[in-house]
Design a protein around this motif. Structure first.
Motif, short mmCIF file in Angstrom:
data_model
loop_
_atom_site.label_atom_id
_atom_site.label_comp_id
_atom_site.label_asym_id
_atom_site.label_seq_id
_atom_site.Cartn_x
_atom_site.Cartn_y
_atom_site.Cartn_z
N TYR A 61 45.89 4.34 63.01
CA TYR A 61 45.52 6.05 63.52
C TYR A 61 44.10 6.79 64.08
O TYR A 61 44.24 6.88 64.08
CB TYR A 61 45.81 6.43 62.00
CG TYR A 61 47.06 6.74 61.25
CD1 TYR A 61 48.21 6.26 61.87
CD2 TYR A 61 46.56 6.50 59.67
CE1 TYR A 61 48.92 6.16 60.76
CE2 TYR A 61 48.27 6.24 59.20
CZ TYR A 61 49.21 6.07 59.59
OH TYR A 61 49.79 5.69 58.40
N GLY A 62 43.26 4.84 64.29
CA GLY A 62 41.98 5.25 64.62
C GLY A 62 41.19 5.78 64.00
O GLY A 62 40.04 6.63 64.31
N MET B 29 43.02 14.39 65.05
CA MET B 29 43.69 12.86 64.27
C MET B 29 45.06 13.40 63.42
O MET B 29 45.68 12.35 63.43
CB MET B 29 42.58 12.15 63.49
CG MET B 29 41.66 11.85 63.91
SD MET B 29 40.58 11.21 62.96
CE MET B 29 40.61 9.11 62.95
N MET C 147 37.64 15.51 63.40
CA MET C 147 39.11 14.83 62.58
C MET C 147 39.88 15.24 62.83
O MET C 147 41.13 15.33 62.80
CB MET C 147 38.51 14.40 61.11
CG MET C 147 37.50 13.74 61.23
SD MET C 147 37.47 13.54 59.54
CE MET C 147 35.77 12.02 59.13
N HIS D 1 34.05 6.98 59.43
CA HIS D 1 35.11 8.07 58.76
C HIS D 1 34.68 8.46 57.41
O HIS D 1 35.51 9.34 56.41
CB HIS D 1 36.81 7.99 59.22
CG HIS D 1 36.87 8.18 60.57
ND1 HIS D 1 36.80 7.64 61.05
CD2 HIS D 1 36.62 9.06 61.71
CE1 HIS D 1 36.94 8.25 62.96
NE2 HIS D 1 36.48 9.58 63.59
#
Ligand code: HEM
Length: 137
Positions: free
Chosen positions: A84-85, A41, A38, A90
């Motif tokens: 933000y994807g 990101m 992560m 997540h």
């Protein structure tokens, strides 16, 4: 989230005040240590990200209505996160890192009942965020 769970969430969050800057940093360190993939990101500094996250969380927790409905800002937050994807999968690791950070900070105050209340509240928040699609550029 039951009325009792809402009370537990708001009271235990108040017990974290004055929300030291390092609460957010401790959370992101835990999140990224458990989920190294992560890290890419987040483009800015962890300090900035932590401050934005903790203040958004505080506003959200304070903004939950007595009937348990979430503030409308959550929809826009969810839409930006899709941009933000951030994917549905997540949210689980994010919740676990957050609850573990609270447990570390609150010690005995973070009883199994309080943890369950936070888990329910986070899952409702995540559901509201995940149901949004990314805003048009
Ligand atoms: C309780 C739920 C969450 C809250 C309150 C929250 C809050 C925030 C806030 C306030 C920002 C700053 C930008 C903005 O307001 O749009 C942000 C950015 C971001 N968040 Fe979250 N977030 C949450 C969940 C998540 C989850 C589950 C992920 C998944 C990894 C995530 C990843 C990100 C990313 C990638 C950014 C953009 C970072 C960048 O562009 O550098 N967030 N978040």
């Amino acid at each position: 989230m039951t009325p009792r769970q809402l009370e537990l969430v708001q009271d235990s969050f108040a017990a974290l005040r004055p929300l030291p800057k390092d609460l957010g940093i401790a959370f992101y360190q835990r999140l990224l240590a458990a989920n190294p993939s992560m890290a890419g990101m987040f483009k800015g500094s962890i300090e900035n990200q932590s401050a934005m996250f903790v203040s958004a969380l505080a506003l959200t927790v304070a903004g939950i209505a007595p009937d348990g409905s979430l503030p409308s800002s959550v929809r826009d937050l969810g839409a930006r996160h899709a941009g933000y994807g951030v994917r549905p999968e997540h949210y689980g690791p994010f919740r676990d890192a957050l609850l573990d950070t609270f447990a570390e900070r609150l010690g005995d105050v973070f009883t199994p009942e309080v943890r369950q209340a936070w888990s329910a509240a986070f899952d409702e928040l995540a559901e509201a965020m995940r149901s949004q699609t990314a805003p048009r550029p």
